[in-house]
Write an enzyme that holds these catalytic residues in place. Sequence first.
Site, PDB file in Angstrom:
ATOM      1  CE1 TYR A   1       3.225  29.066   8.862  1.00 31.97           C
ATOM      2  CE2 TYR A   1       2.646  28.845  11.184  1.00 31.97           C
ATOM      3  CZ  TYR A   1       3.162  29.600  10.140  1.00 31.97           C
ATOM      4  OH  TYR A   1       3.602  30.874  10.381  1.00 31.97           O
TER       5      TYR A   1
ATOM      6  CG  ASP B   1       1.269  37.230  -3.768  1.00 32.46           C
ATOM      7  OD1 ASP B   1       0.842  36.146  -4.221  1.00 32.46           O
ATOM      8  OD2 ASP B   1       1.222  37.504  -2.553  1.00 32.46           O
TER       9      ASP B   1
HETATM   10  C1  AKB Z   1      -0.386  31.482  12.720  1.00 32.27           C
HETATM   11  O1  AKB Z   1      -1.158  31.671  13.678  1.00 32.27           O
HETATM   12  O2  AKB Z   1      -0.431  30.490  11.981  1.00 32.27           O
HETATM   13  C2  AKB Z   1       0.691  32.506  12.486  1.00 32.27           C
HETATM   14  C3  AKB Z   1       1.905  32.160  13.295  1.00 32.27           C
HETATM   15  C4  AKB Z   1       1.929  32.377  14.741  1.00 32.27           C
HETATM   16  O3  AKB Z   1       2.849  31.685  12.752  1.00 32.27           O
HETATM   17  N1  AKB Z   1       0.211  33.810  12.824  1.00 32.27           N
END
Ligand code: AKB
Length: 330
Positions: free
Chosen positions: A159, A52
């Site tokens: 994400y 890391d």
């Molecule tokens: C999040 O909540 O962003 C993570 C996932 C479900 O990928 N824990």
Amino acid sequence: GAIKISIRSYSANTGLNKPPKILITGGLGQLGVECAKHLRGKYGKDNVILSDIIKPSTEIFNDGPYIFADILDFKGLQKIVVDHRVDWLIHFSALLSAIGEQNVPLAVRVNIEGMHNVIELAKQYNLRIFVPSTIGAFGPDSPRNPTPNITVQRPRTIYGVSKVHAELLGEYYHYKFGLDFRCLRFPGVISSDPPGGGTTDYAIAIFHDVLRKGHYECYLKPDTRLPMMHVRDALRALSEYLEAPNEMLQRRVYNVTSMSFTPEELADEMFKYLPDFTLSYKPDSRQDIADSWPQVFDDSEARRDWNWKPEIDMDNLVKLMLKEVKEKII
Ligand code: AKB
């Protein structure tokens, strides 16, 4: 005799005539330390390197090999793979769903540029590479109950977008260059290590707050259903999948899960063991994220192809978490 047998079993499961040398990136996130423990138990302490950009605690540093690795520094990564003769890469570095929305440029760098580096690295050095994906790789147009392995994705978080990108890039490198890319879409993973900016983290925070303060204020509505699993199941899935021979795999990306529940159902299960806590609800922007994610995850393809089977149900998850979180806060 004994040595021959162990070499044979390594090669059956790993394609190598020795235990694999494994590098874990993002090693101080939610999964890294537990994952290193799990794999060190299997392949030997010195064969699993945690990395890391963060300075580790003395305990983690003394537990086994720990090095600095910045996934945005390609040359630095090359040096690590060469110096340590790495065979497998487990790429955990990522900003999770809620925190990613607060810093999109950083999420793009870490989740997308970081992925470009590690996939090129894996191709150059012929590494087996594991990258976790998530229920967050789905969006409001996806079927939510159940969500199959192959369906519409179109997530609305950076994400999720970065994880769809990772899935597709990995598959592409597999078909184009023969890269041994492996990816599991995890549900919310529940561990006693503190949460780090996810949407499913309420299911961890609730244990910490209730045990410390007797109260938890939940940022999701009581009836928000999400797929979940205990970290022990998640790491077993990861290591079983990493060891599955290529011939068994029909895909490079698989859904895995253990259960689905709502905050209210989780609290009800906790009341059985801890009758005295209180709960309030104050939904915030994470509610919108949760509302676009799968409620029930269909992992039948993982069960079929490489015999995935969850072991920890909701009752056991609650018992384990109460015990593990208690030990951490004392
Ligand atoms: C999040 O909540 O962003 C993570 C996932 C479900 O990928 N824990």
